[in-house]
Design a protein around this motif. Structure first.
Motif, PDB file in Angstrom:
ATOM      1  N   ARG A   1      29.562  18.469   9.502  1.00  0.00           N
ATOM      2  CA  ARG A   1      28.411  18.827  10.331  1.00  0.00           C
ATOM      3  C   ARG A   1      28.832  19.481  11.645  1.00  0.00           C
ATOM      4  O   ARG A   1      28.282  19.220  12.704  1.00  0.00           O
ATOM      5  N   GLY A   2      29.861  20.309  11.546  1.00  0.00           N
ATOM      6  CA  GLY A   2      30.299  21.083  12.703  1.00  0.00           C
ATOM      7  C   GLY A   2      31.639  20.622  13.241  1.00  0.00           C
ATOM      8  O   GLY A   2      31.858  19.420  13.417  1.00  0.00           O
ATOM      9  N   LEU A   3      32.528  21.585  13.478  1.00  0.00           N
ATOM     10  CA  LEU A   3      33.830  21.283  14.067  1.00  0.00           C
ATOM     11  C   LEU A   3      33.986  21.990  15.419  1.00  0.00           C
ATOM     12  O   LEU A   3      35.088  22.292  15.852  1.00  0.00           O
ATOM     13  N   GLY A   4      32.862  22.200  16.065  1.00  0.00           N
ATOM     14  CA  GLY A   4      32.904  22.876  17.358  1.00  0.00           C
ATOM     15  C   GLY A   4      33.127  21.952  18.529  1.00  0.00           C
ATOM     16  O   GLY A   4      33.382  22.415  19.646  1.00  0.00           O
ATOM     17  N   ASN A   5      33.023  20.646  18.312  1.00  0.00           N
ATOM     18  CA  ASN A   5      33.204  19.712  19.421  1.00  0.00           C
ATOM     19  C   ASN A   5      34.492  18.911  19.237  1.00  0.00           C
ATOM     20  O   ASN A   5      34.932  18.661  18.105  1.00  0.00           O
ATOM     21  N   PRO A   6      35.131  18.494  20.325  1.00  0.00           N
ATOM     22  CA  PRO A   6      36.403  17.772  20.249  1.00  0.00           C
ATOM     23  C   PRO A   6      36.313  16.448  19.494  1.00  0.00           C
ATOM     24  O   PRO A   6      37.298  16.008  18.893  1.00  0.00           O
ATOM     25  N   GLN A   7      35.156  15.795  19.512  1.00  0.00           N
ATOM     26  CA  GLN A   7      35.003  14.516  18.823  1.00  0.00           C
ATOM     27  C   GLN A   7      35.264  14.661  17.329  1.00  0.00           C
ATOM     28  O   GLN A   7      36.016  13.877  16.737  1.00  0.00           O
ATOM     29  N   SER A   8      34.652  15.669  16.704  1.00  0.00           N
ATOM     30  CA  SER A   8      34.819  15.869  15.261  1.00  0.00           C
ATOM     31  C   SER A   8      36.251  16.245  14.907  1.00  0.00           C
ATOM     32  O   SER A   8      36.786  15.799  13.891  1.00  0.00           O
ATOM     33  N   VAL A   9      36.867  17.064  15.738  1.00  0.00           N
ATOM     34  CA  VAL A   9      38.252  17.470  15.474  1.00  0.00           C
ATOM     35  C   VAL A   9      39.185  16.275  15.561  1.00  0.00           C
ATOM     36  O   VAL A   9      40.072  16.104  14.725  1.00  0.00           O
ATOM     37  N   ARG A  10      38.982  15.424  16.559  1.00  0.00           N
ATOM     38  CA  ARG A  10      39.833  14.232  16.678  1.00  0.00           C
ATOM     39  C   ARG A  10      39.593  13.287  15.511  1.00  0.00           C
ATOM     40  O   ARG A  10      40.526  12.659  14.998  1.00  0.00           O
ATOM     41  N   ALA A  11      38.336  13.166  15.067  1.00  0.00           N
ATOM     42  CA  ALA A  11      38.038  12.313  13.917  1.00  0.00           C
ATOM     43  C   ALA A  11      38.754  12.840  12.670  1.00  0.00           C
ATOM     44  O   ALA A  11      39.322  12.061  11.889  1.00  0.00           O
ATOM     45  N   LEU A  12      38.730  14.162  12.466  1.00  0.00           N
ATOM     46  CA  LEU A  12      39.428  14.762  11.328  1.00  0.00           C
ATOM     47  C   LEU A  12      40.930  14.532  11.432  1.00  0.00           C
ATOM     48  O   LEU A  12      41.589  14.178  10.443  1.00  0.00           O
ATOM     49  N   HIS A  13      41.476  14.722  12.609  1.00  0.00           N
ATOM     50  CA  HIS A  13      42.904  14.493  12.833  1.00  0.00           C
ATOM     51  C   HIS A  13      43.277  13.054  12.511  1.00  0.00           C
ATOM     52  O   HIS A  13      44.311  12.787  11.882  1.00  0.00           O
ATOM     53  N   ASP A  14      42.429  12.111  12.908  1.00  0.00           N
ATOM     54  CA  ASP A  14      42.692  10.692  12.640  1.00  0.00           C
ATOM     55  C   ASP A  14      42.681  10.395  11.145  1.00  0.00           C
ATOM     56  O   ASP A  14      43.495   9.618  10.645  1.00  0.00           O
ATOM     57  N   LEU A  15      41.738  11.019  10.418  1.00  0.00           N
ATOM     58  CA  LEU A  15      41.674  10.817   8.963  1.00  0.00           C
ATOM     59  C   LEU A  15      42.937  11.333   8.275  1.00  0.00           C
ATOM     60  O   LEU A  15      43.503  10.664   7.406  1.00  0.00           O
ATOM     61  N   VAL A  16      43.374  12.527   8.674  1.00  0.00           N
ATOM     62  CA  VAL A  16      44.581  13.117   8.071  1.00  0.00           C
ATOM     63  C   VAL A  16      45.797  12.249   8.353  1.00  0.00           C
ATOM     64  O   VAL A  16      46.615  11.983   7.468  1.00  0.00           O
ATOM     65  N   ARG A  17      45.916  11.784   9.586  1.00  0.00           N
ATOM     66  CA  ARG A  17      47.069  10.967   9.974  1.00  0.00           C
ATOM     67  C   ARG A  17      47.019   9.592   9.321  1.00  0.00           C
ATOM     68  O   ARG A  17      48.033   9.077   8.839  1.00  0.00           O
ATOM     69  N   CYS A  18      45.841   9.001   9.280  1.00  0.00           N
ATOM     70  CA  CYS A  18      45.698   7.643   8.758  1.00  0.00           C
ATOM     71  C   CYS A  18      46.032   7.560   7.277  1.00  0.00           C
ATOM     72  O   CYS A  18      46.708   6.631   6.833  1.00  0.00           O
ATOM     73  N   TRP A  19      45.571   8.550   6.495  1.00  0.00           N
ATOM     74  CA  TRP A  19      45.737   8.506   5.039  1.00  0.00           C
ATOM     75  C   TRP A  19      46.803   9.467   4.531  1.00  0.00           C
ATOM     76  O   TRP A  19      46.968   9.617   3.327  1.00  0.00           O
ATOM     77  N   ASP A  20      47.532  10.081   5.450  1.00  0.00           N
ATOM     78  CA  ASP A  20      48.618  10.997   5.085  1.00  0.00           C
ATOM     79  C   ASP A  20      48.120  12.057   4.100  1.00  0.00           C
ATOM     80  O   ASP A  20      48.714  12.285   3.042  1.00  0.00           O
ATOM     81  N   LEU A  21      47.023  12.716   4.468  1.00  0.00           N
ATOM     82  CA  LEU A  21      46.366  13.665   3.573  1.00  0.00           C
ATOM     83  C   LEU A  21      47.120  14.988   3.506  1.00  0.00           C
ATOM     84  O   LEU A  21      47.643  15.477   4.511  1.00  0.00           O
ATOM     85  N   LYS A  22      47.152  15.568   2.303  1.00  0.00           N
ATOM     86  CA  LYS A  22      47.832  16.840   2.085  1.00  0.00           C
ATOM     87  C   LYS A  22      46.871  17.969   1.722  1.00  0.00           C
ATOM     88  O   LYS A  22      47.230  19.135   1.796  1.00  0.00           O
TER      89      LYS A  22
END
Length: 350
Positions: free
Chosen positions: A9-30
């Motif tokens: 629902r939009g990646l224009g705000n820093p909150q969503s980007v940090r949430a995405l970054h956390d998901l990638v880091r947490c689950w080691d997503l490729k």
């Protein structure tokens, strides 16, 4: 490999980007697929680099809506086959046995009267070529009344159109772990509505090859959709002990300076190499503890509140906990803002 699918629902705000970054880091997503980026190519390229993905196909938004992206890590052997404003089709070759399978990220048309176009597209993709197939995304439709809570009844004909194409493609629903629904209208009281719009489907050959895969619904404060992560039986949250690095920013804090001064020379002979090494170890341990106490509380609070958000959403069967859930979402987003400010200040200090 644990693919992610998320209508962010939009990646224009820093909150969503940090949430995405956390998901990638947490689950080691490729491999990550996200929808409704509401962003242009340059913005997604920046996000791709930030979350550590080397490659990607980006379909920019049209006006202020839409936008898809499929991003993948350097070590993933992925080939794009075709794409549109509503899907990205690719093949992945496994490195250990050269097994090739198909991954499709799919976004069903948000307008109900055009939903039939999505089902025609799925049927078309089914007929393109035959490979072991995983298809996941936000289909913007449900298969049965059990996938809905609150609001007016869903027309049976509308659900039947979706079910017909799912059967035609030979898809099996992979099920889920977590909340029963993946989307909420965020209203409170009797107007609150939940739907299971996001799903992961696979054909029999894929489920037999990758037995034990589960779909985790992750509720996030920055979107009205859950993120979907495909997990296997051995998947765990990624945790890695990091090497100590002293940050120059810490020297601006009087408490940290005092801790270092106290730590150096306590209980060790500075005239021997062993004593010096012991002091260096102490000067790494104590500032690290201090950093976690001072700066680590934001991250700790965010994770605790995210856990609470997922738990409350799972319990909210009838929509009675809307006020509490929405308040918790707001608290998490405020903490994400605080964290972004902290990291921004630290970057300027360096």
């Amino acid at each position: 490999m644990n693919p992610l699918s998320w209508n962010c629902r939009g990646l224009g705000n820093p909150q969503s980007v940090r949430a995405l970054h956390d998901l990638v880091r947490c689950w080691d997503l490729k491999v990550v697929f996200f929808m409704e980026t509401k962003s242009k190519t340059k913005r997604i390229e920046m996000i791709k680099n930030r979350i550590g993905m080397a490659n990607g196909l980006i379909i920019p938004c049209i006006g202020r809506s839409g936008g898809l992206a499929l991003l993948w890590a350097r070590e993933v052997d992925l080939e794009i086959k075709n794409f549109s404003n509503n899907h990205i089709d690719a093949t992945i070759t496994e490195p250990d046995n050269n097994f090739k399978w198909r991954l499709t990220g799919f976004y069903g048309h948000p307008e109900t009267h055009r939903r039939y176009e999505s089902w025609h597209l799925l049927a078309f993709l089914h007929n393109q070529f035959q490979l072991s197939w995983l298809c996941l995304g936000d289909f913007n439709e449900i298969l049965s009344t059990e996938e809905k809570s609150g609001g007016t009844p869903r027309p049976q004909q509308q659900m039947d159109g979706f079910k017909k194409v799912v059967d035609y493609c030979g898809f099996q629903d992979l099920g889920y772990i977590g909340s029963d629904f993946t989307w909420c209208n965020m209203q409170e009281g009797e107007n609150r509505k939940y739907l299971r719009l996001d799903k992961a489907f696979a054909i029999l050959e894929w489920t037999e090859k990758f037995g034990g895969k589960k779909v985790l619904h992750i509720v996030d404060s920055t979107s009205d959709h859950c993120a979907l992560v495909i997990l296997d039986s051995t998947s765990n949250r990624h945790s890695q002990e990091k090497r100590f690095h002293f940050k120059a920013l810490w020297t601006k804090n009087a408490d940290c300076k005092a801790i270092i001064e106290v730590s150096w020379g306590i209980g060790a002979d500075l005239s021997t190499p062993e004593g010096i090494m012991e002091n260096l170890k102490s000067c790494a341990t104590e500032p690290t503890k201090w950093r976690l106490e001072v700066y680590g509380q934001i991250r700790k609070n965010i994770q605790a509140k995210r856990n609470a958000l997922n738990s409350l959403t799972k319990q909210d069967k009838g929509g009675d906990m809307g006020t509490e859930i929405n308040s918790l979402r707001k608290e998490i987003n405020e903490l994400l803002d605080d964290e972004e400010i902290y990291w921004g200040q630290r970057a300027k200090a360096h």
